[in-house]
Design a protein around this motif. Structure first.
Motif, PDB file in Angstrom:
ATOM      1  N   MET A  11       0.828  -1.210   0.000  1.00  0.00           N
ATOM      2  CA  MET A  11       0.000   0.000   0.000  1.00  0.00           C
ATOM      3  C   MET A  11       0.864   1.262   0.000  1.00  0.00           C
ATOM      4  N   ILE A  12       1.752   1.337   0.969  1.00  0.00           N
ATOM      5  CA  ILE A  12       2.629   2.502   1.007  1.00  0.00           C
ATOM      6  C   ILE A  12       3.810   2.160   0.113  1.00  0.00           C
ATOM      7  N   GLU A  13       3.959   2.821  -0.965  1.00  0.00           N
ATOM      8  CA  GLU A  13       5.034   2.415  -1.865  1.00  0.00           C
ATOM      9  C   GLU A  13       5.870   3.594  -2.312  1.00  0.00           C
ATOM     10  N   LYS A  14       6.923   3.276  -2.988  1.00  0.00           N
ATOM     11  CA  LYS A  14       7.543   4.188  -3.913  1.00  0.00           C
ATOM     12  C   LYS A  14       8.343   5.337  -3.297  1.00  0.00           C
ATOM     13  N   THR A  15       9.618   5.367  -3.633  1.00  0.00           N
ATOM     14  CA  THR A  15      10.384   6.565  -3.345  1.00  0.00           C
ATOM     15  C   THR A  15      10.918   7.038  -4.687  1.00  0.00           C
ATOM     16  N   ASP A  16      10.638   8.265  -4.981  1.00  0.00           N
ATOM     17  CA  ASP A  16      10.995   8.780  -6.287  1.00  0.00           C
ATOM     18  C   ASP A  16      12.231   9.654  -6.113  1.00  0.00           C
ATOM     19  N   LEU A  17      13.253   9.392  -6.909  1.00  0.00           N
ATOM     20  CA  LEU A  17      14.475  10.152  -6.684  1.00  0.00           C
ATOM     21  C   LEU A  17      14.499  11.488  -7.424  1.00  0.00           C
ATOM     22  N   SER A  18      13.853  11.533  -8.578  1.00  0.00           N
ATOM     23  CA  SER A  18      13.857  12.805  -9.284  1.00  0.00           C
ATOM     24  C   SER A  18      12.829  13.727  -8.618  1.00  0.00           C
ATOM     25  N   TYR A  19      13.169  14.994  -8.492  1.00  0.00           N
ATOM     26  CA  TYR A  19      12.261  15.913  -7.832  1.00  0.00           C
ATOM     27  C   TYR A  19      11.102  16.304  -8.737  1.00  0.00           C
ATOM     28  N   GLU A  20       9.912  16.192  -8.201  1.00  0.00           N
ATOM     29  CA  GLU A  20       8.738  16.494  -8.992  1.00  0.00           C
ATOM     30  C   GLU A  20       8.456  17.996  -8.952  1.00  0.00           C
ATOM     31  N   ARG A  21       8.042  18.546 -10.103  1.00  0.00           N
ATOM     32  CA  ARG A  21       7.812  19.995 -10.185  1.00  0.00           C
ATOM     33  C   ARG A  21       6.440  20.345  -9.614  1.00  0.00           C
ATOM     34  N   THR A  22       6.423  21.256  -8.658  1.00  0.00           N
ATOM     35  CA  THR A  22       5.162  21.562  -7.985  1.00  0.00           C
ATOM     36  C   THR A  22       4.910  23.072  -7.886  1.00  0.00           C
ATOM     37  N   VAL A  23       3.660  23.401  -7.620  1.00  0.00           N
ATOM     38  CA  VAL A  23       3.249  24.780  -7.388  1.00  0.00           C
ATOM     39  C   VAL A  23       2.529  24.828  -6.047  1.00  0.00           C
ATOM     40  N   LEU A  24       2.752  25.886  -5.267  1.00  0.00           N
ATOM     41  CA  LEU A  24       2.068  26.029  -3.983  1.00  0.00           C
ATOM     42  C   LEU A  24       0.999  27.123  -4.071  1.00  0.00           C
ATOM     43  N   ILE A  25      -0.094  26.908  -3.354  1.00  0.00           N
ATOM     44  CA  ILE A  25      -1.161  27.909  -3.348  1.00  0.00           C
ATOM     45  C   ILE A  25      -1.630  28.185  -1.921  1.00  0.00           C
ATOM     46  N   GLY A  26      -1.738  29.472  -1.589  1.00  0.00           N
ATOM     47  CA  GLY A  26      -2.255  29.849  -0.277  1.00  0.00           C
ATOM     48  C   GLY A  26      -3.086  31.107  -0.392  1.00  0.00           C
ATOM     49  N   ILE A  27      -3.874  31.410   0.620  1.00  0.00           N
ATOM     50  CA  ILE A  27      -4.684  32.622   0.538  1.00  0.00           C
ATOM     51  C   ILE A  27      -4.373  33.585   1.686  1.00  0.00           C
ATOM     52  N   VAL A  28      -4.567  34.868   1.381  1.00  0.00           N
ATOM     53  CA  VAL A  28      -4.412  35.926   2.377  1.00  0.00           C
ATOM     54  C   VAL A  28      -5.802  36.286   2.869  1.00  0.00           C
ATOM     55  N   THR A  29      -6.014  36.193   4.175  1.00  0.00           N
ATOM     56  CA  THR A  29      -7.329  36.537   4.730  1.00  0.00           C
ATOM     57  C   THR A  29      -7.143  37.559   5.839  1.00  0.00           C
ATOM     58  N   LYS A  30      -8.235  37.899   6.499  1.00  0.00           N
ATOM     59  CA  LYS A  30      -8.077  38.896   7.552  1.00  0.00           C
ATOM     60  C   LYS A  30      -7.317  38.333   8.762  1.00  0.00           C
ATOM     61  N   ASP A  31      -7.327  37.034   8.908  1.00  0.00           N
ATOM     62  CA  ASP A  31      -6.560  36.437  10.017  1.00  0.00           C
ATOM     63  C   ASP A  31      -5.153  36.031   9.599  1.00  0.00           C
ATOM     64  N   GLN A  32      -4.851  36.193   8.332  1.00  0.00           N
ATOM     65  CA  GLN A  32      -3.577  35.668   7.838  1.00  0.00           C
ATOM     66  C   GLN A  32      -3.037  36.638   6.779  1.00  0.00           C
ATOM     67  N   ASP A  33      -2.144  37.551   7.201  1.00  0.00           N
ATOM     68  CA  ASP A  33      -1.648  38.531   6.235  1.00  0.00           C
ATOM     69  C   ASP A  33      -0.592  37.907   5.323  1.00  0.00           C
ATOM     70  N   GLN A  34      -0.131  38.703   4.363  1.00  0.00           N
ATOM     71  CA  GLN A  34       0.808  38.195   3.357  1.00  0.00           C
ATOM     72  C   GLN A  34       2.058  37.613   4.018  1.00  0.00           C
ATOM     73  N   GLU A  35       2.536  38.312   5.061  1.00  0.00           N
ATOM     74  CA  GLU A  35       3.776  37.878   5.699  1.00  0.00           C
ATOM     75  C   GLU A  35       3.595  36.510   6.352  1.00  0.00           C
ATOM     76  N   LYS A  36       2.458  36.388   7.066  1.00  0.00           N
ATOM     77  CA  LYS A  36       2.150  35.102   7.721  1.00  0.00           C
ATOM     78  C   LYS A  36       2.042  33.996   6.676  1.00  0.00           C
ATOM     79  N   LEU A  37       1.348  34.317   5.582  1.00  0.00           N
ATOM     80  CA  LEU A  37       1.174  33.314   4.526  1.00  0.00           C
ATOM     81  C   LEU A  37       2.534  32.860   4.000  1.00  0.00           C
ATOM     82  N   GLU A  38       3.431  33.831   3.778  1.00  0.00           N
ATOM     83  CA  GLU A  38       4.754  33.460   3.259  1.00  0.00           C
ATOM     84  C   GLU A  38       5.470  32.517   4.223  1.00  0.00           C
TER      85      GLU A  38
END
Ligand SMILES: Nc1nc2c(ncn2[C@@H]2O[C@H](COP(=O)(O)OP(=O)(O)OP(=O)(O)O)[C@@H](O)[C@H]2O)c(=O)[nH]1
Ligand SMILES: [Mg+2]
Length: 408
Positions: free
Chosen positions: A1-28
């Motif tokens: 069930m738990i398998e696989k270790t991949d050696l090449s790094y996979e290309r990813t994108v991160l997404i987050g939101i800025v809200t009234k409880d979480q300013d840009q700095e906190k998000l970063e």
């Protein structure tokens, strides 16, 4: 069930939101941590997207305009996975997958994936598998279908395509099977713990990557796997440690993190029993991390969840060698002094001064700085517990400073 270790790094994108409880700095800051998690899972972050919103969109989490930007970028840049900092509802995850046509992960999915990758013993693997199935259950319908061609890599080291057509019942059966398996192991562990006799039990707890295993290695001369990645340790290691002539048991266990998935807290219940049954906690903090105060809060929150807050605790501020306050230049009249500018000396005069009767220690496990302080403090605390439990043994363990006097 738990398998696989991949050696090449996979290309990813991160997404987050800025809200009234979480300013840009906190998000970063949160995205920095998410990036570290991604790297630990085997991913490379190509870009971060953020959007200012009052609340997340119930259908697609971020707005449709922003989603188009992400899609365009992902298509042009060969992105394998898009990772959200917050937990997505099963519906959101499905909708976004339809639009982006690549793997969509949320923070919980990512952490589960790292745990799956790192679980070595059959015990840890069983616990992770249980958490993975619990996470999968509400997400079963329509999942993975358009992903057949892109299997592997981050987020796929879990229950996957074989379950596509099968119904929830099979997953439920699997869950109850794993639970039974864990119950059996739990009983064995309980017996083992019971066999350890009457030694005082001390547990290292703390945020992930703060140096728990490093410290364990320093004081017990053992060899616990330590690494500059998150969740290096998943199992619990227990060692007998002797300071002066006073023996006690020291355990090193899984690190905590902000928003540790509830599925994991639950299925790691018995690994965390070591903490729950400890007589004394050493709460290790990485003081060189800009967010260390928030880390302390996250740890305390999890300690509350496992009903272990309020135990005798020594706060151990580690990595003092790496601590660097921000500096305000003399001609800078605008920047206001904040805690980021405190020197260690200034920190020691803050709330740190008040943690349980001077129970704060400042060390570097790496450079073995102030280890004598550490030994003294731990000795005194363990001795206190020991002689409360066995008053007739009192004479055996003198105060730390008096130890050996008679011999000299
Ligand atoms: N600069 C510095 N680095 C340290 C110190 N102690 C530990 N480290 C480093 O911090 C990283 C994490 O150390 P670990 O001992 O694996 O941390 P951990 O708390 O066991 O982490 P998990 O098992 O992932 O929860 C490693 O790269 C260590 O070398 C220290 O006192 N100073
Ligand atoms: Mg560790």
């Amino acid at each position: 069930m738990i398998e696989k270790t991949d050696l090449s790094y996979e290309r990813t994108v991160l997404i987050g939101i800025v809200t009234k409880d979480q300013d840009q700095e906190k998000l970063e800051e949160y995205l920095d941590e998410l990036e570290f998690l991604t790297y630990t899972a085997g991913g490379e972050v190509i870009k971060r997207f953020s959007q200012r919103m009052d609340r997340p969109d119930p259908k697609t989490f971020i707005g449709s305009g922003k989603m188009n930007d992400v899609k365009e970028f992902a298509d042009e840049n060969d992105i394998g996975a898009v990772i959200f900092d917050d937990e997505l509802s099963p519906a959101q995850q499905k909708n976004i997958e339809k639009i982006l046509k690549c793997k969509i992960l949320d923070r919980t999915g990512l952490i589960l994936d790292i745990f799956a990758q790192r679980a070595k013993t059959s015990y840890a693997r069983t616990q992770v598998e249980l958490a993975q199935y619990e996470y999968l259950l509400p997400r079963l319908a329509g999942m993975w279908t358009h992903l057949e061609r892109q299997r592997g890599g981050i987020g796929m080291r879990g229950p996957g395509e074989t379950e596509i057509e099968t119904d929830r019942r099979i997953v439920r059966d699997k869950i109850s099977l794993l639970k039974k398996k864990l119950e059996t192991i739990d009983r064995q562990m309980e017996v083992q713990r019971g066999n350890r006799g009457q030694l005082v039990r001390v547990a290292l707890v703390g945020y992930t990557n703060v140096g728990k295993s490093t410290l364990m290695n320093v004081i017990s001369k053992s060899d616990v796997f330590a690494e500059n990645k998150l969740f290096a340790t998943l199992d619990t290691t227990v060692r007998k440690v002797v300071i002066r002539n006073l023996p006690f048991l020291l355990s090193d266990t899984v690190g905590f993190i902000r928003k540790l998935p509830t599925q994991l807290v639950e299925s790691f219940k018995s690994t965390l029993d070591e903490v729950r049954e400890a007589d004394l906690l050493l709460h290790i903090v990485d003081i060189s991390h800009p967010n260390f105060e928030e880390h302390i809060d996250s740890v305390n929150q999890i300690l509350t969840e496992i009903k272990s807050l309020g135990k005798p605790t020594i706060m151990v501020f580690n990595k003092i060698d790496a601590y660097q306050p921000e500096v305000i230049e003399e001609d800078d009249l605008i920047t206001e002094k904040t805690s980021a500018h405190y020197t260690l000396k200034e920190w020691k005069r803050t709330w740190m001064n008040k943690v349980g009767d001077g129970n704060a220690l400042f060390i570097s496990a790496l450079n073995k700085e102030n280890m004598e302080d550490f030994r003294r403090k731990v000795y005194e605390a363990v001795r206190e517990i020991h002689i409360t439990r066995f008053p007739y043994n009192n004479f055996l363990y003198p105060e730390y400073d008096k130890y050996g006097e008679e011999k000299e």
